[in-house]
Design a protein around this motif. Structure first.
Motif, PDB file in Angstrom:
ATOM      1  N   GLU A 112       0.828  -1.208   0.000  1.00 39.88           N
ATOM      2  CA  GLU A 112       0.000   0.000   0.000  1.00 39.88           C
ATOM      3  C   GLU A 112       0.863   1.259   0.000  1.00 39.88           C
ATOM      4  O   GLU A 112       0.549   2.244  -0.680  1.00 39.88           O
ATOM      5  N   MET A 115       2.141   1.671  -3.515  1.00 38.01           N
ATOM      6  CA  MET A 115       1.070   2.192  -4.360  1.00 38.01           C
ATOM      7  C   MET A 115       0.865   3.671  -4.118  1.00 38.01           C
ATOM      8  O   MET A 115       0.622   4.458  -5.052  1.00 38.01           O
ATOM      9  N   THR A 116       0.987   4.075  -2.862  1.00 38.34           N
ATOM     10  CA  THR A 116       0.842   5.512  -2.565  1.00 38.34           C
ATOM     11  C   THR A 116       1.933   6.331  -3.254  1.00 38.34           C
ATOM     12  O   THR A 116       1.680   7.391  -3.845  1.00 38.34           O
ATOM     13  N   SER A 119       1.317   6.443  -6.988  1.00 40.31           N
ATOM     14  CA  SER A 119       0.199   7.338  -7.288  1.00 40.31           C
ATOM     15  C   SER A 119       0.652   8.796  -7.239  1.00 40.31           C
ATOM     16  O   SER A 119       0.277   9.621  -8.081  1.00 40.31           O
ATOM     17  N   GLU A 120       1.518   9.118  -6.241  1.00 46.62           N
ATOM     18  CA  GLU A 120       2.034  10.497  -6.167  1.00 46.62           C
ATOM     19  C   GLU A 120       2.887  10.829  -7.384  1.00 46.62           C
ATOM     20  O   GLU A 120       2.790  11.916  -7.954  1.00 46.62           O
ATOM     21  N   GLN A 122       2.705   9.459 -10.373  1.00 45.96           N
ATOM     22  CA  GLN A 122       1.812   9.558 -11.522  1.00 45.96           C
ATOM     23  C   GLN A 122       1.134  10.929 -11.559  1.00 45.96           C
ATOM     24  O   GLN A 122       0.991  11.561 -12.614  1.00 45.96           O
ATOM     25  N   GLU A 123       0.723  11.381 -10.366  1.00 40.47           N
ATOM     26  CA  GLU A 123       0.082  12.697 -10.308  1.00 40.47           C
ATOM     27  C   GLU A 123       1.065  13.804 -10.703  1.00 40.47           C
ATOM     28  O   GLU A 123       0.703  14.759 -11.407  1.00 40.47           O
ATOM     29  N   LEU A 192       4.733   2.441 -14.119  1.00 37.26           N
ATOM     30  CA  LEU A 192       3.545   2.564 -13.279  1.00 37.26           C
ATOM     31  C   LEU A 192       2.533   1.468 -13.576  1.00 37.26           C
ATOM     32  O   LEU A 192       1.952   0.871 -12.677  1.00 37.26           O
ATOM     33  N   ARG A 196       1.389  -1.287 -11.011  1.00 41.18           N
ATOM     34  CA  ARG A 196      -0.027  -1.469 -10.696  1.00 41.18           C
ATOM     35  C   ARG A 196      -0.435  -2.932 -10.882  1.00 41.18           C
ATOM     36  O   ARG A 196      -1.165  -3.493 -10.065  1.00 41.18           O
TER      37      ARG A 196
END
Length: 462
Positions: A112, A115-116, A119-120, A122-123, A192, A196
């Motif tokens: 997790e 993944m966090t 995600s950051e 990717q943003e 990514l 994922r």
């Protein structure tokens, strides 16, 4: 002439009632003889031996039960030990499962966190692309124009050449950077997507592992509960078997004590029985001597006036007694009495005024008149024997008195009494009716007289 009929049962009942009042019968030696015949020591020894044998059998049964209880106790102890080992194994497996679940939780937490971070990132890439959207739009527009309207190769106007040069310069400055960023972005997006996908796979695997781990925990918990229940049940059974074994041990000790006590009592009883046997032999020897003296005493018919009970058992005096009066036997026991009945005693024809004496020692159970039979005397001679004398005129004794053999009881009359009218005789001589009863039943008196042959001159008149 008629003989006297047998006395009815009412007379004997009256005599026995009078004898009961005296109660001296219970102290006679003859009763002691009957009591000695039962040999209570021998009976007691047999009963103790039977009780001892029963105790031995019960002890053997208890020993068998104790052996079975010991085997059951050993088996239960083994089962409890095995259950405890299984319980420890289950506890260890439960601990290992809990540790594995903790590791899986850590892996899920790390995934997790990864993944966090992704995600950051990717943003950030997405925001970078948005910030350069205008430049990219111009580049793309220029590339689009160039694609639709390429510049001429030879003939161009100065304005078109300038525009082309400018476009080329701008594209030359922007495109390498865009290409590098695009390549980096593509790599990031590829990475990514891979992450994922890996995280999704890892999540599925972790979820499956968690499910299996939960199922294993539940199974182990169920096994632990079942083992605990079995252990508790086995412990209770073990406790019951221990209590049963202790009870059997106590009972075995009690039975051994009982058997030892019975053995001691049997030895004591046998010693007492041996002593009693010797005493009985001595008593029988003395009794034989006394009987011999009694026979000699009966032969001389010398009464001992100082006695208060019969000197000898009446049943031992057969063939030694004298007739209570001198006379001639005219009817015997069992003969026809002239009325269709048999005679229960015997009848003696005697002389007028003759003296009637006691044929044996005894207590006067009854003395007095009875109906038309004249004066009646009943002597209790012991051993449930009674001598009945009837047909006399005058009695010299009273009920309750003790008399000895040969002691005068009464005198005969001048003629026979009216109660003898049922039997016919050859003369009017007075007659004495004699009856001997045992246990209330008449018996033949001839076996008691010492000189029976002298009274065999019986009349056959009916």
């Amino acid at each position: 002439m008629r003989l006297i009929r047998p006395l009815p049962g009412a007379l004997l009942v009256l005599a026995l009632t009078a004898a009961t009042v005296l109660m001296l019968w219970s102290t006679t030696p003859s009763n002691a003889t009957d009591a000695d015949a039962t040999d209570p020591d021998s009976v007691g020894t047999i009963e103790l031996e039977q009780e001892q044998e029963a105790s031995r059998l019960e002890l053997q049964s208890v020993a068998n039960e104790a052996a079975l209880a010991a085997k059951a106790l050993e088996a239960l102890q083994s089962d409890v030990a095995a259950l405890r080992a299984d319980q420890q194994d289950l506890d260890q497996k439960i601990a290992e499962t809990a540790s594995r679940r903790a590791e899986l939780d850590q892996q899920i937490k790390a995934g997790e966190q990864t993944m966090t971070g992704l995600s950051e990132r990717q943003e950030a890439v997405r925001l970078s692309l948005i910030s350069r959207r205008s430049v990219l739009a111009e580049v793309l527009a220029a590339l689009q124009r160039l694609g639709r309207d390429p510049p001429p190769a030879l003939l161009v106007s100065p304005e078109d050449a300038l525009s082309s040069v400018r476009s080329a310069i701008m594209l030359g400055a922007v495109v390498p950077e865009i290409r590098a960023e695009t390549q980096a972005l593509a790599d990031d997006l590829k990475e990514l997507a891979a992450l994922r996908q890996a995280i999704a796979v890892e999540r599925v695997a972790l979820a499956k592992a968690l499910e299996e781990n939960a199922a294993e925990e539940q199974r182990l918990a169920n096994l632990a509960s079942e083992k605990a229940a079995l252990q508790e049940q086995s412990s209770r059974r073990l406790e019951r078997e221990r209590e049963r074994a202790e009870a059997l041990s106590v009972r075995s000790t009690e039975l051994e004590s009982v058997i030892a006590r019975l053995a001691d009592e049997i030895v004591s009883l046998r010693q007492a029985a041996e002593a009693a046997r010797k005493a009985e032999e001595e008593r029988q020897r003395q009794l034989a001597e006394q009987l011999e003296r009694a026979r000699a005493f009966a032969a001389v018919a010398v009464p001992d006036k100082n006695r208060i009970m019969p000197a000898y058992a009446f049943s031992k005096l057969t063939g030694t007694l004298s007739l209570p009066v001198q006379g001639e036997t005219v009817r015997y026991f069992g003969a026809d009495d002239g009325t269709g009945h048999t005679l229960a005693g015997e009848v003696l024809a005697t002389e007028k005024g003759a003296t009637v004496v006691a044929p044996a020692d005894g207590w006067i159970a009854y003395a007095g008149p009875f109906r038309s039979y004249g004066q009646v005397v009943i002597i209790d001679t012991g051993e449930n024997h009674h001598v009945v004398l009837a047909g006399m005129e005058k009695i010299k004794v009273s009920a309750g008195r003790f008399v000895v053999a040969g002691e005068p009881l009464a005198t005969m009359g001048q003629t026979r009494f009216a109660g003898s009218a049922a039997l016919s005789l050859a003369s009017e001589r007075p007659t004495l009716y004699i009856e001997i009863r045992k246990d209330g039943q008449p018996v033949d008196p001839r076996s008691w007289w010492k000189d029976d042959m002298s009274s065999r001159k019986a009349s056959n008149d009916t």
